[in-house]
Each structure stands twice: as structure tokens, then as C-alpha cells.
Design a protein around this motif. Structure first.
Motif, PDB file in Angstrom:
ATOM      1  N   ASP A  53     -31.828  -2.953  37.574  1.00  0.00           N
ATOM      2  CA  ASP A  53     -30.613  -2.460  38.221  1.00  0.00           C
ATOM      3  C   ASP A  53     -30.901  -2.020  39.653  1.00  0.00           C
ATOM      4  O   ASP A  53     -30.117  -2.280  40.570  1.00  0.00           O
ATOM      5  CB  ASP A  53     -30.054  -1.298  37.397  1.00  0.00           C
ATOM      6  N   SER A  76     -23.739  -1.644  42.272  1.00  0.00           N
ATOM      7  CA  SER A  76     -23.071  -0.961  41.165  1.00  0.00           C
ATOM      8  C   SER A  76     -21.978  -1.862  40.610  1.00  0.00           C
ATOM      9  O   SER A  76     -21.212  -2.453  41.362  1.00  0.00           O
ATOM     10  CB  SER A  76     -22.465   0.353  41.656  1.00  0.00           C
ATOM     11  N   ARG A  99     -21.692   0.264  34.968  1.00  0.00           N
ATOM     12  CA  ARG A  99     -22.680   1.287  35.334  1.00  0.00           C
ATOM     13  C   ARG A  99     -22.351   2.638  34.703  1.00  0.00           C
ATOM     14  O   ARG A  99     -23.229   3.315  34.180  1.00  0.00           O
ATOM     15  CB  ARG A  99     -22.766   1.432  36.853  1.00  0.00           C
TER      16      ARG A  99
END
Length: 696
Positions: free
Chosen positions: A103, A109, A113
Motif C-alpha cells: 500500500d 488511497s 482504505r
């Protein structure tokens, strides 16, 4: 036919790769050795293996669309990326740490998330075993997708002021979730706009006519088959933001939605199913431990923010040449053995160093402070498990102030680095523009930065009163109480420096920061207790006290890490010691007003601080490219034409410009409809001949 730059043209000599190679050879230490010290071999091996998977993945490998597409396209691609990550987690059996690395490297994002970072952790920390079997196991399989619905249109920082209600009905043994006003609309909720079918809703618990304040409730908000909103639910996306546009931040309103008794997270507090009586948590401070952990991670993220921006700006400053320094002109050798004067790399200019080198120092300071915060968190968890909560207040107060300070440093640091890149820093190809936009929310979420400082300062004032009253034994004093004791033993102490080099002594720097913090606390206590000033009147001082305390913590943690008995003596450590001193000196210089006001530093000594600051820039200058190399950011993460590891800034900028959709044909779309009518209409009045334009 797409526009292409002539491939035979090269940047002016000396080219970027040559300049960066020279910089790396000038360093006195091995950046790979320092990188290993910072992260550990195991982490780096995992990172490299995961990086290889991502770079070769058909969905996640190419990030170039981020430069050229609008929100709708980017969000759909973010949905595809979120789905692909779930597949990769199962395919490679990734742990939570493995996914965290992936990530981090992907650096965008997405819609899931908050499902991972807030929804599931809340279930893990606040749900009973029965609730976890129902909800958490399904969430881990992504059979339900959740979000964390706390912030409202009218209330963010003031959680106690939330308006959404959850009223218990003992006749049906259900909670009624309701939004009584427009401002009770949940707002800014990540993952809510499109992706989530469940929400962890923070609502005011009302039972038997009594309001018990905000508590978490899990509420289904969309049909699991059709994904349509359930009756009584008004939900959608809040629209485009300054950044973070691959996250579907949403709004939601509830019109008397009924949820079962089991929907209230009941690990610590609960409602008796039959009577509606409220059962209090065993300790009201239990939730603070999680907050400390989250804020420790934010401090670590601030290190990443500062380090990434510094990497781009330092590398580009080594490549970018502007003007000729007449005092010490730079020369290169020609093929025939002769030499010629060339423009000076901007990294050689002291003003550029003065802007950028402290950002590197701040990044390393955040790194070592975050490590210490994690150590303290685990120590506190062990204490709380034994029923000892004495450590928690100090840790919670410090974590609040550090979150405020480091995220403020992060946002300011990115902007300083962007400006230091000149005009090209404004291009998204620099890698800094979108990064800056996406980083900005950190100064607000998990507590507004100015509000959080009040928590820190309240604790410090209370500690000072306790110390001043003699109710703390020296052997029992924590970090905060210890420096206050030192101050009270000699409040009129003076800084001992007589020459600039004295500031290389870390103990002298620490003593200055301790005195300044304690002085500000003592002055505030006097103003409130004696002068009877209100808390509102003191809020500017409150902010400065928190800032002073947390800067002291950062200096202390950095000094302890590189000067302490556990620090190994090596070239890497010796360079970091200079960086630690630079952090202390540059921060001292920036905050000089406080030190002068306290009387600890004289105006004459303040000039020595400036002198030492400039000296340190020269001492650290040969090391800076390797210092940012040691952060270890791959090009896949940076996504920066200016800051790539090979230094080919200008080649990369032109290649990126070629991919701009407006450049995919020699005549741009829109010419025929919007430009041609004017140009062709004018040709009736003039024509172009050998001598220029002639009117007809």
C-alpha cells in the motif's frame, strides 16, 4: 500522430546522471548501510520482493494515468486497484505488514482504505467475541465493506458535540439511529460515497431518557445484493476535494433506522438488553491506547512525507544548474583536455541549502521519535495489562502534541521543497503537487492540530503544579516532570555557549530546549493561577507550549539515538550526529523568540546560533544526496521526473509531456470548432507574403 521531442537532442552538459554520480562519490558513508540501519534487512527484502510484484502487475504497474485523468477515471481505476489488492493478498498470502508495504509503495488511497484502517480495527478493539464472529470475519473476507462514520457536517473536532442519536427501545430491543438536523449529516467519511455497505456510526447513546455521549454502532446502509441504499438512508459522495480524490468521501443521513441490540460495540460499555441500563467501561482511558498507536504511526508517516519531498528536491537541486558563481566558478573537462566554465548546481547555493537541509534533519528526527513512540506504546500496553495506567496520561499528551507538530512540519516541508524546485516544482511531473494535496488532510484528521495542542498543554500545566508542590519524587519523575524539576532548581540559568562550535554539544542543545519549554509552562501557570487569565485568552501560549515540549522530545529522541550509549560508532553515525545537531540548531534558530524571551539565550548568543547553522550546512553538503538515497524510495513510489534515482530529470520531463492527451495529435481537438473560425475569417482581410502581412 503524437507530438515527440527529437530523440537526438540531449540536455546541456554536464548531464544529470553524471552530476548525481559525483555527489554520491563525495559522501563519507554508505547510504545502503544507513538504509539497513533505518529499516532492517528483513523489511528491505520484503519491500524489494513486493515492489517487483507491483511493478509487473497489469493493473498496479503503471501509474502514469494519475497525471492526465480527472476524478471519474481515477476513481474507477482506484476501484480496480482495490479489487486487485484483495486478489494479491489472497494469492501471495500477504500478512498485514506485507500489505502495508504494498500500500505504501502504490501510494494512492483508495475506496477500501478506511475499511482496513478504521472499520476493521474498531471491530478488533471494541467488539465482543460474538460481534467479531458476525462482523469481523466477514469484513476480513470483504463480504461486507465498512467505513467509520464519525465526523459530521457541523462537528469534527468536538466529538462530544455530535448530533446523530442512537436511542434504545427496550420493547423491541433495538437502537433507533437518527439524524435530527442537517448538520448531523455524517460528512467526510472515507469509503462511504460508493464502496461501503456497512458503517461504524458514532452516535449519542440515549437510553431510559439519559444521554451517555457518543458510542460506536455498526449499521448496514446498502443492500448486499443490489448495493442500493436501504430505506431511510440518504447516502452519497461529498464531491471533489483539494486532494485525495481517489477516495469516495461520503455523507449519510438516517431517518429512524432500527438496528439490533448487538449493533452497539460492547467490549467496554454496553446496554442491558432487557432493562436498558447502561454498564460503564472498566476504565474510561482504555480507548486512549489505540489513539496513541495511531498518532505514533502518523509521526512515522510524517518522516515519510518529509523524506520523500526532500529526496525529490535534493536530487533535482544537484542536477539543476543556474547562473555562474563568480567567486568559485564550476568547470568541466572537454574531450580535448581543455576546460570550460558551466553554470552552478543550485545545491551549491547556501540559500538552497538553508531551505532544504533542515527538511532532511526533520525527516530523520521524525523517524527516531516515531520509533521511541512505538516503544513507549508497547511498554504502556504491558503496564495497562497489569492494571497500571500511570504512564498513559503523559504518553497520550505527548502523542497529541507530536501529531500536531510533525504533520505541520510535513505539510510545510513539502511546500518548501516544491518551491525549491523552481518552476518545474509546479508541474505534476515533479511528484510533489499531488503528494502535497493528498498529505494536507493529516493536519486535520485524528484531531485538528491546534485543538490537539490543548490536550498536551493541559497535562503539562497539571504536571508543573504537581512538581512545584513537591508531590513528585525525583526517582518517580517521567520525562516531563524531570525537565520541570531541573528548571525549578535554577529558573535563572543562562546558556553557557561562548562560540559557535559549542552548539555541537548535544547536552547544550538539550538544556536550551528544556529551559525554554519549562519557562513557557511556568509563565502560563502564573498567568492562569495568579493573573486569573482565561483559557481562551491563553490559547496562543497553549499552542507554543505544546510545540516547545514536542520539539524538545524530538531533539531528545534524535540525540539519544545517535549520541547515546547504544549508538554504534561508524561513518553513518557520525554523519547522523551532524544531522541531529542541525535539527537542534535550525529549530532553535526558528524559535529564537522564545529562547530570548526566557532570558536563557542572549542576543549575542543568538548570532552564534546563526553562525553555527551556516557552518553545519557546509559540513553536511557533501553528504546530502546519500542522506536522501538512504531513505530508499524506489522510482515506482516517487513518481517524479525531477527526483528519479538516475538524475535524468529533463529527459523524463519531456517524455512525460509527450503522454499528455492534448499532444496525441499534431492538431489538438477543438481547433476546428473554436480557433479556426477566427483565423480563417481574418484571411479575407490580409495575406502573408514575403515581406510579412499585407492587407487586401
Amino acid at each position: 500522430m503524437a507530438v515527440r521531442f527529437p530523440r537526438h537532442l540531449k540536455p546541456i552538459e554536464p548531464q544529470g546522471p553524471v552530476l548525481l554520480e559525483q555527489e554520491r562519490k563525495a559522501a563519507s558513508f554508505d547510504p545502503k548501510a544507513l538504509m539497513t540501519t533505518l529499516y532492517g534487512e528483513d523489511y528491505l527484502k520484503k519491500r524489494d520482493a513486493i515492489l517487483k510484484i507491483l511493478e509487473n502487475d497489469p493493473v498496479l504497474g503503471d501509474k502514469s494515468h494519475r497525471y492526465y485523468t480527472g476524478r471519474e477515471v481515477r476513481f474507477k481505476k482506484a476501484l480496480a486497484a482495490a479489487k486487485r489488492f484483495v486478489e494479491l493478498i489472497k494469492e501471495h498470502n500477504w500478512t498485514k505488514e506485507d500489505f502495508g508495504i504494498a500500500d505504501f509503495l502504490f501510494d494512492e488511497s483508495g475506496p477500501l482504505r478506511l475499511h482496513r484502517s478504521m472499520f476493521m480495527p474498531t471491530l478488533e478493539n471494541q467488539a465482543t467475541e460474538e460481534q467479531q464472529k458476525i462482523y469481523l470475519e466477514a469484513a476480513r473476507r470483504y463480504e461486507i465493506i465498512g467505513c467509520y462514520a464519525q465526523t459530521e457536517l457541523g462537528h469534527g473536532s468536538n466529538v462530544r458535540g455530535l448530533e446523530t442519536t442512537a436511542t434504545y427501545d427496550p420493547t423491541t430491543q433495538e437502537f433507533v439511529i437518527h439524524s435530527p438536523t442537517l448538520t448531523s449529516s455524517k460528512w467526510w467519511i472515507g469509503g462511504l460515497g460508493v464502496a461501503a455497505n456497512h458503517a461504524m456510526v458514532m452516535a449519542r447513546l440515549i437510553s431510559n431518557g439519559k444521554d451517555y455521549g457518543p458510542h460506536p454502532f455498526i449499521v448496514q446502509i446498502r443492500d448486499l445484493k443490489t448495493h442500493e441504499p436501504l430505506p431511510g438512508v440518504t447516502v452519497g459522495d461529498i464531491g471533489p476535494k483539494f486532494g485525495f480524490n481517489t477516495v469516495d468521501n461520503g455523507f449519510i443521513l438516517f431517518d429512524n433506522i432500527r438496528v439490533p441490540h448487538i449493533a452497539m460495540m460492547a467490549r467496554y460499555s454496553k446496554i442491558d438488553k432487557a432493562t436498558g441500563d447502561y454498564i460503564k467501561p472498566p476504565n474510561s482511558k482504555l480507548a486512549y491506547g489505540t489513539m496513541v498507536f495511531v498518532r505514533a504511526n502518523i509521526v512515522l508517516e510524517s518522516r515519510y512525507v518529509l523524506a520523500r519531498a526532500a529526496t525529490v528536491a535534493i536530487r533535482y537541486s544537484a542536477v539543476r544548474s543556474q547562473f555562474v558563481d563568480d567567486a568559485s566558478p564550476k568547470k568541466i573537462q572537454n574531450a580535448d583536455g581543455s576546460s570550460k566554465i558551466v553554470e552552478t548546481p543550485v545545491l551549491d547555493y547556501v540559500m538552497q541549502q538553508y531551505r532544504l537541509f533542515p527538511v532532511i534533519a526533520q525527516a530523520y528526527a521524525c523517524h527516531f521519535t516515531a520509533l521511541e513512540m512505538h516503544r513507549m506504546y508497547h511498554e504502556n500496553q504491558a503496564k495497562m495489562a497489569q492494571g497500571d495506567f500511570s504512564y498513559l496520561a503523559d504518553l497520550h499528551a505527548s502523542s497529541s502534541g507530536l501529531k500536531s507538530l510533525t504533520t505541520t512540519l510535513g505539510s510545510a516541508g513539502v511546500e518548501d521543497c516544491r518551491r525549491a524546485c523552481g518552476g518545474h516544482g509546479y508541474s505534476l511531473f515533479s511528484g510533489l503537487g499531488q503528494f502535497y494535496q493528498d498529505n494536507l488532510p493529516k493536519v486535520t484528521w485524528e484531531g485538528d492540530n491546534y485543538i490537539l495542542t490543548q490536550q498536551t498543554t493541559r497535562y503539562l500545566l497539571k504536571t508543573f503544579r504537581t512538581v512545584a508542590a513537591g508531590r513528585v519524587a525525583e526517582k518517580d519523575a517521567n520525562f516531563s516532570a524531570s525537565y520541570m524539576m531541573e528548571y525549578l532548581s535554577n529558573p535563572k540559568a543562562l546558556c553557557p555557549i561562548t562560540q559557535a562550535s559549542d552548539l555541537s554539544n548535544p547536552e547544550i542543545l538539550l538544556a536550551a530546549f528544556k529551559h525554554r519549554a519549562a519557562f513557557l509552562v511556568a509563565k502560563a501557570v502564573h498567568n492562569i493561577d495568579v493573573e486569573q487569565k482565561t483559557w481562551n485568552d491563553m490559547l496562543v501560549d497553549v499552542y507554543r507550549i505544546s510545540r516547545a515540549h514536542c520539539q524538545l522530545m524530538m531533539v531528545s529522541n534524535f540525540v539519544k539515538a545517535v549520541f547515546g550509549p547504544s549508538a554504534q560508532q561508524s561513518n553513518e553515525t557520525r554523519v547522523l550526529q551532524k544531522v541531529a545537531v542541525l535539527f537542534g540548531v535550525s529549530t532553535l534558530e526558528q524559535e529564537m523568540a522564545d529562547f530570548l524571551t526566557s532570558g536563557y539565550i542572549s542576543p549575542e548568543q543568538s548570532l552564534l546560533v546563526k553562525e553555527r547553522s551556516i557552518q553545519l550546512l557546509k559540513e553536511i553538503r557533501p553528504e546530502v544526496v546519500s542522506l536522501v538515497d538512504a531513505f530508499g524510495f524506489p522510482d515506482y513510489l516517487l513518481q517524479s521526473s525531477l527526483g528519479a534515482q538516475d538524475g535524468n530529470a529533463y529527459v523524463r520531463m519531456t517524455r512525460a509531456a509527450e503522454l499528455e492527451p492534448l499532444n496525441q495529435s499534431k492538431v489538438a481537438d477543438g481547433y476546428e470548432e473554436y480557433i479556426k473560425p477566427f483565423v480563417h475569417g481574418g484571411q479575407q482581410k490580409w495575406k502573408i507574403g514575403k515581406d510579412g502581412i499585407a492587407r487586401l
